[in-house]
Design an enzyme around this catalytic site. Structure first.
Site, PDB file in Angstrom:
ATOM      1  N   ASN A 106      -5.962   6.100   8.332  1.00 35.03           N
ATOM      2  CA  ASN A 106      -5.635   5.380   7.110  1.00 35.03           C
ATOM      3  C   ASN A 106      -4.605   6.144   6.290  1.00 35.03           C
ATOM      4  OD1 ASN A 106      -5.753   3.511   5.000  1.00 35.03           O
ATOM      5  ND2 ASN A 106      -7.573   4.416   4.080  1.00 35.03           N
ATOM      6  N   ASP A 117     -14.105   0.263  12.075  1.00 28.14           N
ATOM      7  CA  ASP A 117     -13.055  -0.733  11.929  1.00 28.14           C
ATOM      8  C   ASP A 117     -13.528  -1.831  10.987  1.00 28.14           C
ATOM      9  OD1 ASP A 117     -11.083  -2.650  12.153  1.00 28.14           O
ATOM     10  OD2 ASP A 117     -10.823  -2.401  14.308  1.00 28.14           O
ATOM     11  N   ASP A 156      -9.395   3.545  -4.581  1.00 23.77           N
ATOM     12  CA  ASP A 156      -8.555   3.352  -3.400  1.00 23.77           C
ATOM     13  C   ASP A 156      -7.454   4.406  -3.466  1.00 23.77           C
ATOM     14  OD1 ASP A 156      -6.905   2.308  -1.311  1.00 23.77           O
ATOM     15  OD2 ASP A 156      -7.778   0.337  -1.607  1.00 23.77           O
ATOM     16  N   GLU A 212       0.849  -1.198   0.000  1.00 26.40           N
ATOM     17  CA  GLU A 212       0.000   0.000   0.000  1.00 26.40           C
ATOM     18  C   GLU A 212       0.880   1.242   0.000  1.00 26.40           C
ATOM     19  OE1 GLU A 212      -2.646   1.605  -0.135  1.00 26.40           O
ATOM     20  OE2 GLU A 212      -4.426   0.357   0.203  1.00 26.40           O
ATOM     21  N   ASN A 265     -10.098   7.153   1.328  1.00 25.33           N
ATOM     22  CA  ASN A 265      -8.917   6.369   0.974  1.00 25.33           C
ATOM     23  C   ASN A 265      -7.841   7.314   0.460  1.00 25.33           C
ATOM     24  OD1 ASN A 265      -8.006   3.582   1.126  1.00 25.33           O
ATOM     25  ND2 ASN A 265     -10.050   3.003   0.470  1.00 25.33           N
TER      26      ASN A 265
END
Length: 284
Positions: A100, A118, A197, A15, A150
């Site tokens: 995040n 969560d 994302d 990521e 995101n």
């Protein structure tokens, strides 16, 4: 678009890719590492934090200010010091819990978002928030009601922030105020069935967004017109533009088997690269 080439295989759960210092950096949530990869595919583990790393996102402060790492479980942002250790940078616990993505603008202001629930624990959906971290380490909420925030980016003029709303199938933009606050919320692009994302911006004003369920990375202009797409054989979690001329699109992709299989299991993650039509701009 050409078929992307694989730069690195065997990633647990990649990521947050960022191009910095002639290398592509990313966080491997599954392995608990921050990894830097050269153009030849040579990889170096540069950081192994001592906290739970699922999730763990990274950003670079401008002008050599250092690498920032989000410790979601501790509700903190940490900065990597000259000796490689991590030092406290900001405490987010008074704003919300569970964080995040992170990005920094050219003035050193940092934005961190949180989902509001969560996902990994199976909690029901609640809208998320965006927090601003100032240079003195102060933190405050600057946006709410985000449907699973995101990827985030800031335009090169530091005037606009764009965030991916994964559960709303859209990219949402804000004006950045002089004090770092966000205003004038608007839909930058309605993506239809697209599920964004990670995101990045190019010099022609188009945004690339990674899409896990649709197994692709898509280039769109403001308003949502699709300009290009890179099709993959596994979920695409994030993307970044970089390389010597900024014209390489880097992708991190992993076979997604659902929340219950996200941790552990086979290392199906890859770092891929493909030539892009325009160089990257803005941050990250």
């Amino acid at each position: 678009m050409d078929k992307p080439r694989v730069l690195l295989d065997g990633i647990a759960f990649g990521e947050s890719p960022r191009w910095y210092g002639d290398r592509l950096w990313f966080a491997d949530w599954g392995a608990g590492e921050v990894v830097a990869v050269g153009g030849d595919g040579a990889a170096e583990v540069v950081l192994r934090p001592d906290f739970p790393t699922f999730p763990m996102c990274i950003a670079w402060l401008p002008d050599g200010g250092g690498l920032l790492v989000v410790s979601s479980g501790q509700d903190r942002v940490l900065r990597r010091t000259a000796d490689g250790s991590l030092a406290p940078y900001a405490d987010l616990s008074a704003v919300a819990h569970g964080w995040n993505e992170i990005t920094a603008d050219g003035r050193g202001r940092v934005y961190v978002n949180g989902a509001g629930f969560d996902l990994m624990a199976g909690e029901e959906f609640r809208p998320g928030v965006i927090a601003l971290v100032t240079a003195d380490g102060g933190a405050r909420q600057v946006a709410d009601g985000i449907a699973f925030p995101n990827g985030m980016l800031v335009t090169p003029d530091d005037a606009t922030l764009i965030v991916a709303e994964s559960y709303a199938n859209r990219l949402t933009a804000f004006d950045v105020e002089p004090d770092g606050g966000l205003s004038n919320r608007r839909v930058w692009a309605d993506l239809g069935t697209g599920c964004p994302d990670g995101i990045c911006l190019d010099a022609e004003g188009a945004v690339w967004y990674a899409d896990v369920p649709n197994r692709r990375c898509v280039r769109v202009r403001e308003g949502g017109e699709v300009l290009a797409a890179v099709e993959l054989d596994r979920g695409c979690f994030a993307c970044a533009l970089g390389g010597p001329d900024g014209r390489t699109l880097f992708l991190v992709a992993t076979e997604w088997g659902g929340v219950d299989k996200a941790r552990g299991g086979p290392r199906t993650g890859q770092l891929l690269a493909v030539a892009a039509p325009a160089p990257g701009v803005g941050r990250p």
